[in-house]
Design a protein around this motif. Sequence first.
Motif, PDB file in Angstrom:
ATOM      1  N   GLY A  58       5.865  -1.791  -0.192  1.00 46.96           N
ATOM      2  CA  GLY A  58       4.994  -0.666  -0.485  1.00 46.96           C
ATOM      3  C   GLY A  58       5.726   0.626  -0.218  1.00 46.96           C
ATOM      4  N   ASP A 101      -3.629   5.095   0.159  1.00 45.35           N
ATOM      5  CA  ASP A 101      -4.525   4.034   0.615  1.00 45.35           C
ATOM      6  C   ASP A 101      -4.895   4.221   2.083  1.00 45.35           C
ATOM      7  OD1 ASP A 101      -4.494   2.151  -1.766  1.00 45.35           O
ATOM      8  OD2 ASP A 101      -2.344   2.310  -1.351  1.00 45.35           O
ATOM      9  N   LYS A 102      -3.900   4.617   2.877  1.00 42.90           N
ATOM     10  CA  LYS A 102      -4.127   4.821   4.308  1.00 42.90           C
ATOM     11  C   LYS A 102      -3.306   6.016   4.782  1.00 42.90           C
ATOM     12  CE  LYS A 102      -5.671   0.220   5.473  1.00 42.90           C
ATOM     13  NZ  LYS A 102      -5.756  -0.842   6.481  1.00 42.90           N
ATOM     14  N   GLY A 106     -10.329   4.337   1.154  1.00 41.79           N
ATOM     15  CA  GLY A 106      -9.154   4.400   2.013  1.00 41.79           C
ATOM     16  C   GLY A 106      -9.532   4.717   3.460  1.00 41.79           C
ATOM     17  N   GLN A 117       0.833  -1.209   0.000  1.00 41.70           N
ATOM     18  CA  GLN A 117       0.000   0.000   0.000  1.00 41.70           C
ATOM     19  C   GLN A 117       0.868   1.259   0.000  1.00 41.70           C
ATOM     20  OE1 GLN A 117      -2.611  -0.575   3.455  1.00 41.70           O
ATOM     21  NE2 GLN A 117      -4.264  -1.231   2.084  1.00 41.70           N
TER      22      GLN A 117
END
Length: 440
Positions: A284, A330-331, A381, A260
């Motif tokens: 990631g 994504d986060k 997300g 991610q």
Amino acid sequence: MNMREQALETLLRINYEKAYSNLEIKQVLSGHSMKDEDRRLFLNIVYGCLQNQIYLDYIIKQNSSRPVNKLHREVSEILRIAIYQIYFLDKIPSYAIVNESVNLAARIQPQAKGFINGVLRNIIRKIEKDGKEFKFENWNNEKEALSIRYSVPLWIVHKYYETYGKQTAEAIIPLLNEQPPFTIRCNNLKISRAALIEQFEKLGVEAVPGMLSPMAIHLHNLGVFENSIEETSLYKEGYFTIQDQAAMLTVERLNPQPGQRVLDMCAAPGGKTTYLSQLMNDEGAVIGRDIFPNRLKLVSQAMRRLACTNISLQEQDGCVYLEKDKESFDKILLDAPCTGLGVIRRKPEIKYHSTKEGRKELVKIQEKLLENAVNYLKPDGEILYSTCTINKDENENQINKLLQKYPNLKVLPDKNGNDYTYTSPLLDGCDAFFMCLLKK
């Protein structure tokens, strides 16, 4: 230098020059060669006086003809140091404490020798008559009594009641003057928790698994490592970092996955940033941002030591929106700057330095950071918003305002079904943190 005089100088810098206790103490300990007993006395006095300042001033008020705020700063600090020793350190005879204090005054404020001697002898006589114990039953207002005995300003006592409720708040407040556990986070990129515990036990250090995080270890009876844990080969080789379990839980709750793209908006000094990398198995991308370049250097050092290679650092004010980052993560971890009322045990001066104006400014900063985080987040997300405070204006109220402004957000409840998660020293000794997980 006499340890009491060194403690006096340190307390003056913390209380009147707004120095940070942890940094000031670290500088003193690294810059002076001290015997172990002198080091312990110095730490005891400095932290003890900061933790109990309101109570010590209350005792001065009961035994002095002059109000504390009218005393010369050196005089008030000498009295605090002496009274702390009389009330909280049993090994030093009271007469010796009085003599040391008068001698210290002779060097620092000679005109106050008689006054200091008189106040301290009044206190000793009162103790001989009534004892040292604080009599809660003599107080009609329980919150005022807690405020004085545990040296927590009354407005903060009210905040703890408001956040945790009466019963839990009254259990937590006495713990705010207790020493927190020495907790480390195992770096499982290099070693397992079981293997690291075994390594510490070979050094004669008792290592106990934390109950809240699978990577947490509490260290006991550190002995010679008490103030030099960062000099051990285990630390230098990156097998662990020092971190409280509440801080670990914020990253675990976000649950970043390998592959991610994750943003840490307020990365320094790097504890949570490197844990993001660790949970992602160093796969990631983690983007760590902070406004201060010197603090980013701390993150860089931690990255190298812990072998976190998927982190990129950027000097960036999180309050300044970057159009290029729209819906690109994504986060997002937003461990926001806050009043720090949940880490009073570690930084006791926080409770005396907070101002209403400062708190209002922090709320504005948090609002802007949250808005930018929402815009940076991809659809589906998640954002983990956390603080190390118990002030609802910085926590629940921030989230409620955000949800009104961005109806496409929703709160993801924790494992107990709560929208908002609070930790406290009642949970395996960890700090008081707030966290909320949001999905776009």
